[in-house]
Scaffold this motif. Structure first.
Motif, short mmCIF file in Angstrom:
data_model
loop_
_atom_site.label_atom_id
_atom_site.label_comp_id
_atom_site.label_asym_id
_atom_site.label_seq_id
_atom_site.Cartn_x
_atom_site.Cartn_y
_atom_site.Cartn_z
N PRO A 5 -10.50 -0.84 5.29
CA PRO A 5 -9.85 -1.00 6.33
C PRO A 5 -9.59 -2.38 6.86
O PRO A 5 -8.74 -2.87 7.85
CB PRO A 5 -10.77 -0.24 7.47
CG PRO A 5 -12.09 -0.48 7.30
CD PRO A 5 -11.98 -0.42 5.89
N ARG A 9 -2.95 -1.48 2.60
CA ARG A 9 -2.82 -0.32 1.28
C ARG A 9 -1.79 -1.13 0.29
O ARG A 9 -0.84 -1.73 0.79
CB ARG A 9 -2.14 0.74 1.72
CG ARG A 9 -3.23 1.58 2.92
CD ARG A 9 -4.67 1.79 2.08
NE ARG A 9 -4.26 2.39 0.81
CZ ARG A 9 -4.18 3.90 0.54
NH1 ARG A 9 -4.17 4.70 1.66
NH2 ARG A 9 -3.77 4.40 -0.65
N THR A 173 -1.46 10.61 11.13
CA THR A 173 -2.94 11.08 11.19
C THR A 173 -3.10 11.95 10.12
O THR A 173 -4.22 11.70 9.60
CB THR A 173 -3.18 11.76 12.42
OG1 THR A 173 -2.77 11.05 13.62
CG2 THR A 173 -4.73 12.20 12.64
N HIS A 176 -3.50 9.70 6.98
CA HIS A 176 -4.69 8.79 7.10
C HIS A 176 -5.91 9.69 6.88
O HIS A 176 -6.84 9.22 5.92
CB HIS A 176 -4.70 8.20 8.40
CG HIS A 176 -5.95 7.40 8.71
ND1 HIS A 176 -6.02 6.12 8.34
CD2 HIS A 176 -7.03 7.87 9.18
CE1 HIS A 176 -7.14 5.74 8.65
NE2 HIS A 176 -7.86 6.84 9.15
N ARG A 177 -5.89 10.73 7.31
CA ARG A 177 -7.23 11.49 6.95
C ARG A 177 -7.36 12.09 5.60
O ARG A 177 -8.29 12.25 5.17
CB ARG A 177 -7.36 12.82 8.05
CG ARG A 177 -7.49 12.56 9.51
CD ARG A 177 -7.36 13.82 10.15
NE ARG A 177 -7.75 13.61 11.77
CZ ARG A 177 -7.67 14.43 12.75
NH1 ARG A 177 -7.24 15.62 12.45
NH2 ARG A 177 -7.82 14.01 13.91
N THR A 182 0.69 5.56 4.65
CA THR A 182 1.67 6.34 5.55
C THR A 182 2.84 5.38 5.75
O THR A 182 2.59 4.04 6.03
CB THR A 182 1.09 6.58 6.98
OG1 THR A 182 0.28 5.48 7.54
CG2 THR A 182 -0.21 7.72 6.57
N HIS A 198 -2.62 4.57 12.52
CA HIS A 198 -2.69 5.13 11.26
C HIS A 198 -1.32 5.00 10.40
O HIS A 198 -1.12 5.79 9.64
CB HIS A 198 -2.66 6.68 11.60
CG HIS A 198 -4.17 7.18 12.10
ND1 HIS A 198 -4.51 8.45 12.72
CD2 HIS A 198 -5.25 6.67 11.98
CE1 HIS A 198 -5.71 8.45 13.00
NE2 HIS A 198 -6.11 7.22 12.61
N THR A 199 -0.82 4.10 11.08
CA THR A 199 0.64 3.85 10.46
C THR A 199 0.58 2.35 9.38
O THR A 199 0.22 1.68 9.87
CB THR A 199 1.67 3.16 11.40
OG1 THR A 199 1.88 4.48 12.35
CG2 THR A 199 3.08 3.01 10.75
N ASN A 200 0.71 2.65 8.33
CA ASN A 200 0.70 1.45 7.05
C ASN A 200 1.92 0.80 6.98
O ASN A 200 1.90 -0.44 6.71
CB ASN A 200 0.24 2.16 5.80
CG ASN A 200 -1.00 2.62 5.87
OD1 ASN A 200 -1.28 3.71 5.64
ND2 ASN A 200 -1.99 1.93 6.53
N ASP A 222 -4.72 -1.57 7.60
CA ASP A 222 -4.94 -0.17 8.06
C ASP A 222 -6.29 -0.10 8.37
O ASP A 222 -7.31 -0.48 8.13
CB ASP A 222 -5.17 0.53 6.35
CG ASP A 222 -5.53 2.02 6.75
OD1 ASP A 222 -5.98 2.68 5.85
OD2 ASP A 222 -5.79 2.35 7.71
N GLY A 224 -7.69 1.96 10.38
CA GLY A 224 -8.66 3.13 10.37
C GLY A 224 -9.33 3.11 11.86
O GLY A 224 -8.58 3.08 12.87
#
Length: 243
Positions: A5, A9, A173, A176-177, A182, A198-200, A222, A224
């Protein structure tokens, strides 16, 4: 492989002539559809599934009627055709994970993306729905990917352009999960999600992804579930080139 995190990414460039990259290889992209004019779809579905089983078919049919009426207003998002052509040229698999019924999804694909290959296509019948990652993980497994969603990208609000209150946060979400990177297609409704944890990556048009994927995908930090102060420190380090 768990995502760190504290770092953005990354995926290696899709350009076969690009310099070597030690970033992971992108194995596929999963798209949301967005064909409903119904706000807070998750709450509606939760309500329907809480009804007695004898009442659920009629309640579902009422939503189907709304979707059938909305089909005549379907228009493709800007840059959709160019991005699909690019992904097929590069051999990138494409899946769909949506809370819409299959009828408007199939109608759109037949009308605007005829001949383009998508699969699997996860629609409302799949349980549990987003923001649960189950649909994304199902697609990953069907592609024989056993790193959860680590080698995938989830793109929200991605195919149909309709003005509505959207479910973009659930896409972010769910992705991400599942461990996926994303991408948020930003508009006037979901702009508040550009800095969501959760937005990359954020884009304003789908064809912006072409150059990003060619050069190599690099998202924003990211975060997290880490503390906001930690994210702020990491973002500052990234901006200074020390991360």
């Amino acid at each position: 492989m768990a995502t760190n995190p504290r770092h953005p990414r990354r995926f290696a460039p899709l350009d076969p002539n690009a310099e070597y990259s030690d970033a992971p290889v992108l194995r596929g992209i999963i798209f949301d559809v967005d064909a409903l004019h119904i706000p807070r779809t998750t709450d509606i579905l939760d309500h329907i599934y809480s009804l007695p089983s004898s009442d659920q078919p009629a309640a579902m049919e009422s939503i189907r009627e709304v979707e059938r009426a909305a089909m005549v207003k379907q228009t493709p998002q800007r840059g959709l055709a160019d991005l699909m052509d690019y992904l097929e040229m590069r051999g990138v698999r494409k899946g769909i994970c949506t809370r819409n019924f299959d009828t408007p999804v199939n109608h759109f694909l037949e009308k605007f993306l005829k001949g383009k290959v998508f699969g699997p296509i996860i629609t409302r019948e799949f349980r549990p729905p987003k923001p649960d990652p189950a649909g994304i993980l199902h697609i990953a497994e069907s592609w024989n990917l056993y790193d959860r969603g680590e080698s995938l990208i989830m793109v929200s609000r991605a195919i149909i352009a309709l003005p509505k209150v959207g479910d973009s946060v659930d896409d972010m979400t769910a992705g991400h999960r599942a461990g996926a990177a994303t991408v948020l297609l930003v508009n006037g409704v979901n702009a508040h999600l550009t800095t969501h944890q959760h937005t990359n990556l954020c884009i304003s048009s789908l064809d912006e992804l072409i150059a990003i994927l060619e050069r190599g995908f690099t998202g924003q930090i990211d975060q997290g579930d880490e503390h906001p102060d930690t994210k702020a420190q990491a973002q500052a380090a990234l901006a200074n080139g020390s991360l």
